[in-house]
Write an enzyme that holds these catalytic residues in place. Structure first.
Site, short mmCIF file in Angstrom:
data_model
loop_
_atom_site.label_atom_id
_atom_site.label_comp_id
_atom_site.label_asym_id
_atom_site.label_seq_id
_atom_site.Cartn_x
_atom_site.Cartn_y
_atom_site.Cartn_z
N ALA A 1 -6.90 10.29 0.46
CA ALA A 1 -7.60 10.18 -0.83
C ALA A 1 -6.62 9.73 -1.90
CB ALA A 1 -8.24 11.52 -1.19
N THR B 1 2.19 4.82 4.07
CA THR B 1 3.03 4.23 5.12
C THR B 1 4.38 3.83 4.51
OG1 THR B 1 1.95 2.10 4.65
CG2 THR B 1 1.11 3.34 6.53
N PRO B 2 5.16 4.80 4.05
CA PRO B 2 6.42 4.47 3.36
C PRO B 2 7.50 4.00 4.33
CG PRO B 2 6.23 6.83 3.63
CD PRO B 2 4.96 6.24 4.18
N THR C 1 -1.49 -0.47 4.90
CA THR C 1 -0.70 -1.65 5.25
C THR C 1 0.27 -1.25 6.36
OG1 THR C 1 -0.83 -2.35 2.97
CG2 THR C 1 0.88 -3.37 4.32
N ASN D 1 1.85 -9.84 0.28
CA ASN D 1 2.71 -9.09 -0.64
C ASN D 1 4.09 -9.73 -0.75
OD1 ASN D 1 0.82 -7.29 -1.45
ND2 ASN D 1 1.67 -5.51 -0.43
N LEU E 1 3.74 -12.71 -3.10
CA LEU E 1 3.58 -12.29 -4.51
C LEU E 1 4.91 -11.81 -5.08
CD1 LEU E 1 0.19 -10.36 -4.20
CD2 LEU E 1 0.57 -12.47 -5.49
N CYS F 1 4.43 -0.69 -2.94
CA CYS F 1 4.23 -1.54 -1.75
C CYS F 1 5.13 -2.75 -1.60
CB CYS F 1 2.77 -1.98 -1.71
SG CYS F 1 1.69 -0.56 -1.44
N LYS G 1 8.51 -1.95 0.11
CA LYS G 1 8.38 -1.41 1.47
C LYS G 1 7.78 -2.45 2.43
CE LYS G 1 3.89 0.90 1.69
NZ LYS G 1 3.14 -0.02 2.52
P1 NAD Z 1 -1.15 7.53 -1.42
O1 NAD Z 1 0.14 8.18 -1.10
O2 NAD Z 1 -1.63 7.46 -2.82
O3 NAD Z 1 -2.32 8.24 -0.57
C1 NAD Z 1 -2.22 8.55 0.80
C2 NAD Z 1 -2.90 9.89 1.04
O4 NAD Z 1 -3.00 10.11 2.44
C3 NAD Z 1 -2.14 11.09 0.47
O5 NAD Z 1 -2.96 11.78 -0.46
C4 NAD Z 1 -1.82 11.95 1.71
O6 NAD Z 1 -1.89 13.34 1.46
C5 NAD Z 1 -2.90 11.51 2.67
N1 NAD Z 1 -2.57 11.76 4.09
C6 NAD Z 1 -1.46 11.39 4.78
N2 NAD Z 1 -1.57 11.74 6.06
C7 NAD Z 1 -2.76 12.37 6.20
C8 NAD Z 1 -3.44 12.94 7.31
N3 NAD Z 1 -2.92 12.94 8.53
N4 NAD Z 1 -4.64 13.51 7.09
C9 NAD Z 1 -5.18 13.51 5.84
N5 NAD Z 1 -4.60 12.96 4.77
C10 NAD Z 1 -3.40 12.39 4.95
O7 NAD Z 1 -1.06 6.07 -0.79
P2 NAD Z 1 -1.84 4.75 -1.29
O8 NAD Z 1 -1.14 4.17 -2.47
O9 NAD Z 1 -3.29 5.03 -1.37
O10 NAD Z 1 -1.54 3.76 -0.07
C11 NAD Z 1 -2.15 3.98 1.18
C12 NAD Z 1 -1.93 2.75 2.04
O11 NAD Z 1 -2.57 1.61 1.43
C13 NAD Z 1 -0.47 2.34 2.22
O12 NAD Z 1 -0.31 1.82 3.51
C14 NAD Z 1 -0.27 1.24 1.21
O13 NAD Z 1 0.73 0.32 1.60
C15 NAD Z 1 -1.62 0.55 1.22
N6 NAD Z 1 -1.99 -0.14 -0.02
C16 NAD Z 1 -1.74 0.46 -1.23
C17 NAD Z 1 -2.15 -0.18 -2.40
C18 NAD Z 1 -1.90 0.43 -3.75
O14 NAD Z 1 -2.17 -0.23 -4.74
N7 NAD Z 1 -1.40 1.65 -3.87
C19 NAD Z 1 -2.83 -1.40 -2.33
C20 NAD Z 1 -3.08 -1.96 -1.09
C21 NAD Z 1 -2.66 -1.31 0.07
C1 UGA Z 2 0.27 -5.40 -5.35
C2 UGA Z 2 -0.55 -6.63 -5.01
O1 UGA Z 2 -0.82 -7.38 -6.21
C3 UGA Z 2 -1.87 -6.24 -4.37
O2 UGA Z 2 -2.59 -7.40 -3.95
C4 UGA Z 2 -1.59 -5.36 -3.15
O3 UGA Z 2 -2.81 -4.92 -2.57
C5 UGA Z 2 -0.76 -4.15 -3.57
O4 UGA Z 2 0.47 -4.61 -4.19
C6 UGA Z 2 -0.35 -3.30 -2.42
O5 UGA Z 2 -0.34 -3.73 -1.28
O6 UGA Z 2 0.02 -2.17 -2.75
P1 UGA Z 2 0.30 -3.62 -7.32
O7 UGA Z 2 1.65 -3.30 -6.80
O8 UGA Z 2 -0.65 -2.52 -7.55
O9 UGA Z 2 -0.43 -4.65 -6.32
O10 UGA Z 2 0.43 -4.39 -8.70
P2 UGA Z 2 0.88 -5.88 -9.10
O11 UGA Z 2 0.02 -6.35 -10.18
O12 UGA Z 2 1.02 -6.76 -7.93
O13 UGA Z 2 2.32 -5.62 -9.73
C7 UGA Z 2 3.42 -5.26 -8.92
C8 UGA Z 2 4.68 -5.29 -9.77
O14 UGA Z 2 5.01 -6.63 -10.10
C9 UGA Z 2 4.56 -4.54 -11.09
O15 UGA Z 2 5.75 -3.86 -11.35
C10 UGA Z 2 4.32 -5.64 -12.10
O16 UGA Z 2 4.73 -5.31 -13.39
C11 UGA Z 2 5.16 -6.76 -11.52
N1 UGA Z 2 4.69 -8.09 -11.92
C12 UGA Z 2 3.48 -8.54 -11.55
C13 UGA Z 2 5.53 -8.89 -12.67
O17 UGA Z 2 6.67 -8.50 -13.02
N2 UGA Z 2 5.10 -10.13 -13.04
C14 UGA Z 2 3.88 -10.61 -12.66
O18 UGA Z 2 3.55 -11.77 -13.03
C15 UGA Z 2 3.05 -9.79 -11.92
#
Ligand code: NAD
Ligand code: UGA
Length: 467
Positions: A14, A96-97, A136, A234, A237, A286, A289
Site C-alpha cells: 500500500a 524493490t530497493p 519495477t 527510467n 529519463l 527509483c 536504483k
Molecule cells: P513503497 O515503499 O512506498 O511501498 C511498498 C509497500 O509494500 C510498503 O508499504 C511495504 O510495507 C509493503 N510490503 C513489502 N513487502 C510486503 C509483503 N510481503 N506483504 C505486504 N506488504 C509488503 O514503494 P513504492 O514507491 O510504492 O514502490 C513500489 C514499487 O513500484 C517499486 O518496485 C518501485 O520501483 C515501483 N515504482 C514506484 C514508483 C513511485 O513513484 N514511487 C513509480 C513506478 C514504479
Molecule cells: C519517475 C518517472 O518519471 C516515472 O515515469 C516512473 O514511473 C517513476 O520514476 C518510478 O519508476 O518510480 P518520479 O521519480 O516520481 O517518477 O518523478 P520525476 O518527475 O521523474 O522526477 C524525478 C526526479 O528528477 C526529481 O528529483 C525531479 O526533480 C527531477 N527532474 C525531473 C529534474 O531535475 N528535471 C526534470 O526536467 C524532470
C-alpha cells in the site's frame, strides 16, 4: 481454469504505487472489489484515517478518490491471507530497493519483499490466479516468481480441472506514474504495458485498463521486454536530467543560459521539450536504483562498456549535488560556521511528501558538515521525516524545522531553493530580504525564481545554469 469475469483484485503493498493505482482502478471499475494489503499496520491505519489529510501519501487528487471509493469497493487492511484467498488477480506493488549487503550489494535489486509476497500467494491462493508484477523488477524476475509459486504444495500442472488446484499466470505490468502527478498519470497514461506468456491473462488485464484507456495505448509484449522496458524508460529519463545538468555547468562557465539552451534544443521535435529542467540532481526512490539494477544486469551478462555508460548518469547526478554544496560554501566566504542557511523545500520534487534520495539530503548533510545551522521549510514533509533523513546524535543543534519560509529565512545568511514548490516564486521576497543578515544570498537550484527581481531587491543571486 480461466475466469473471464474477474471480480476480486488484491494488491500487495500500500505504498506510493499500490495506493494511488488501486484507487484509480476502484474509481474506474466500480464492479470490481479491490483489497489493498500491507504488512505495515501504521500505513494501513493512515489509509483508513477519517481525516483525509492524514493519508500516508500526499498526492494531488488522491484524497477525493479515496473518499469516493474507500469502504465501497476499495479496502485497505493488513489481512493478507483473506485478500489473497479470494483474489482472481493479485498485483504485487512492494518495494524493490537496491541490495545493501551480500552478492551484488550496491547494485542488484533486493527481491526479498517480492519473494515473501510470492510465498504468501503460494500458500493462500485458490484456483487460478493471475499474478501481476507492478513493482519495477530486474529482467527475468517473473521466472523467480514462477518458480516459487510452482514449487508450492498445492500447485499441480496436471488435473487442472479440479477446483482447488492452484494455478498461476504471471504478467508484467510496470507502472510509469510520477509522484506529484500520479492520479493524472494513471487516468491519462501515455501507455499501459502488459507483458505475458498467455494471451488470456493479457486480455483480462487489458480489459481492466480498457475501461478508461484507449486501446491503442495498451501495448502487449513478451514478459522480458516488459520488465526491461520499465528499467530503460527510467534510465532514459534520468539520462536526460544528467545531460541537462552537465550542460548547466558549461552554461555557468561560458555565459550561456540553460533555460535559453533547453528551449532552443527542446524545440527540435526529435528531441522534445519535456524533462529538460535543470536542477540539483534527480531524486526519488527509483531512478538511481533502477539504473543500478540495469548496470548490474549489464555486468552480469559481461557487457562492461554498456554498464559503464549507464553508471555515468548516476555519477554526474552526485557530482551536481556536490558542486552545489561547494559553491554555496565558496560564495559564503569559504565558511559556514555561525551561519544560518534557510533550506526551501526538502521533498525530491514538488507536490509530494516523498524524500527518498532527495538531493536535499546530501546537500543538507554537506552544509551541516561545514557547521552551518539549517532552517528547513517544506510545505508537505513532516519534521520527523526530515530529521530521520539527516539528523544524527552530533548534529541536532544544527537543524531547525520551520513552519514557513519567512520563519526559516529570518536572520539567515542565505536561502537555498532545493524543491520547486509553487509558493516559493510568489513569496514576499522584499520582506524576506529585510529580515536576513547581509549580504543576503539566494541560491536557486531549480531556476524557478525571478533572478532580476531578486537582484533589484538587493539579494546576491546564484541561479543554476547562468551567470
Ligand atoms: P513503497 O515503499 O512506498 O511501498 C511498498 C509497500 O509494500 C510498503 O508499504 C511495504 O510495507 C509493503 N510490503 C513489502 N513487502 C510486503 C509483503 N510481503 N506483504 C505486504 N506488504 C509488503 O514503494 P513504492 O514507491 O510504492 O514502490 C513500489 C514499487 O513500484 C517499486 O518496485 C518501485 O520501483 C515501483 N515504482 C514506484 C514508483 C513511485 O513513484 N514511487 C513509480 C513506478 C514504479
Ligand atoms: C519517475 C518517472 O518519471 C516515472 O515515469 C516512473 O514511473 C517513476 O520514476 C518510478 O519508476 O518510480 P518520479 O521519480 O516520481 O517518477 O518523478 P520525476 O518527475 O521523474 O522526477 C524525478 C526526479 O528528477 C526529481 O528529483 C525531479 O526533480 C527531477 N527532474 C525531473 C529534474 O531535475 N528535471 C526534470 O526536467 C524532470
Amino acid at each position: 481454469m480461466f475466469k473471464n469475469n474477474i471480480k476480486n483484485i488484491c494488491c500487495i503493498g500500500a505504498g506510493y504505487v499500490g495506493g494511488p493505482t488501486m484507487a484509480v482502478i476502484a474509481y474506474k471499475c466500480p464492479d470490481l472489489v479491490i483489497n489493498v494489503v500491507d504488512k505495515n499496520f501504521e500505513r494501513i491505519e493512515a489509509w483508513n484515517s477519517s481525516n483525509l489529510s492524514k493519508l500516508p501519501i500526499y498526492e494531488p487528487g488522491l484524497d477525493k478518490l479515496i473518499q469516493k471509493c474507500r469502504g465501497k469497493n476499495l479496502h485497505f487492511s493488513t489481512k493478507l491471507k483473506e485478500a489473497i484467498e479470494i483474489a482472481d488477480v493479485i498485483f504485487i506493488s512492494v518495494n524493490t530497493p537496491t541490495k545493501t549487503k551480500g552478492l551484488g550489494a550496491g547494485f542488484a535489486c533486493d527481491l526479498k519483499w517480492i519473494e515473501s509476497s510470492a510465498r504468501e500467494i503460494a500458500i493462500y491462493s485458490h484456483g487460478h490466479t493471475i499474478v501481476v508484477e507492478k513493482s519495477t523488477l530486474p529482467v527475468k524476475t517473473a521466472e523467480t516468481i514462477k518458480n516459487i509459486l510452482h514449487s508450492s504444495e498445492g500447485y499441480k500442472s496436471e488435473n487442472l480441472s479440479k477446483p482447488n488446484r492452484k494455478t498461476y499466470s504471471i504478467i508484467s505490468n510496470p507502472e510509469f506514474l510520477a509522484e506529484g502527478t500520479a492520479i493524472n498519470d494513471l487516468i491519462n497514461p501515455d501507455r499501459v504495458l502488459i507483458g505475458g506468456e498467455d494471451n488470456d491473462s493479457i486480455k483480462i488485464i487489458s480489459n481492466i485498463y480498457k475501461r478508461w484507456v484507449d486501446e491503442n495505448k495498451i501495448i502487449s509484449t513478451n514478459l522480458w521486454s516488459s520488465e526491461l522496458s520499465k528499467l530503460v524508460s527510467n534510465a532514459f529519463l534520468a539520462q536526460r536530467i544528467s545531460s541537462v545538468n552537465s550542460i548547466s555547468a558549461i552554461c555557468e562557465m561560458t555565459g550561456a543560459n540553460i533555460r535559453e539552451v533547453t528551449k532552443a534544443v527542446g524545440t527540435d521535435s526529435r528531441i522534445g521539450d519535456k524533462f529538460l529542467n535543470p536542477g540539483p540532481g534527480f531524486g526519488g526512490s527509483c531512478f538511481k536504483k533502477d539504473i543500478l539494477n540495469l548496470v548490474y544486469l549489464c555486468r552480469y551478462y559481461g557487457l562492461e562498456e554498456v554498464a559503464n555508460y549507464w553508471e555515468e548518469i548516476i555519477k554526474i547526478n552526485l557530482w551536481q549535488q556536490q558542486r552545489i554544496s561547494k559553491l554555496v560554501i565558496k560564495n559564503l566566504f569559504g565558511t559556514l560556521s555561525n551561519k544560518r542557511i534557510a533550506i526551501f523545500g526538502f521533498s525530491f520534487k514538488a507536490n509530494t511528501n516523498d524524500t527518498r534520495e532527495s538531493p536535499s539530503i546530501n546537500i543538507s548533510k554537506d552544509l551541516i558538515e561545514e557547521s552551518a545551522v539549517l532552517a528547513i521549510y517544506d510545505p508537505q514533509v513532516s519534521k520527523g521525516q526530515i530529521l530521520k533523513e539527516i539528523s544524527s546524535e552530533n548534529n541536532n543543534e544544527n537543524i531547525l524545522i520551520c513552519q514557513s519560509p519567512v520563519e526559516a529565512s529570518k536572520n539567515a545568511d542565505a536561502v537555498i531553493v532545493l524543491t520547486e514548490w509553487d509558493e516559493f516564486s510568489s513569496l514576499d521576497w522584499e520582506f524576506i530580504f529585510k529580515e536576513m543578515r547581509k549580504p543576503a544570498w539566494v541560491f536557486d537550484t531549480r531556476v524557478c525564481l525571478n533572478k532580476k527581481l531578486l537582484k533589484k531587491i538587493g539579494f546576491k543571486v546564484w541561479s543554476l545554469g547562468s551567470n
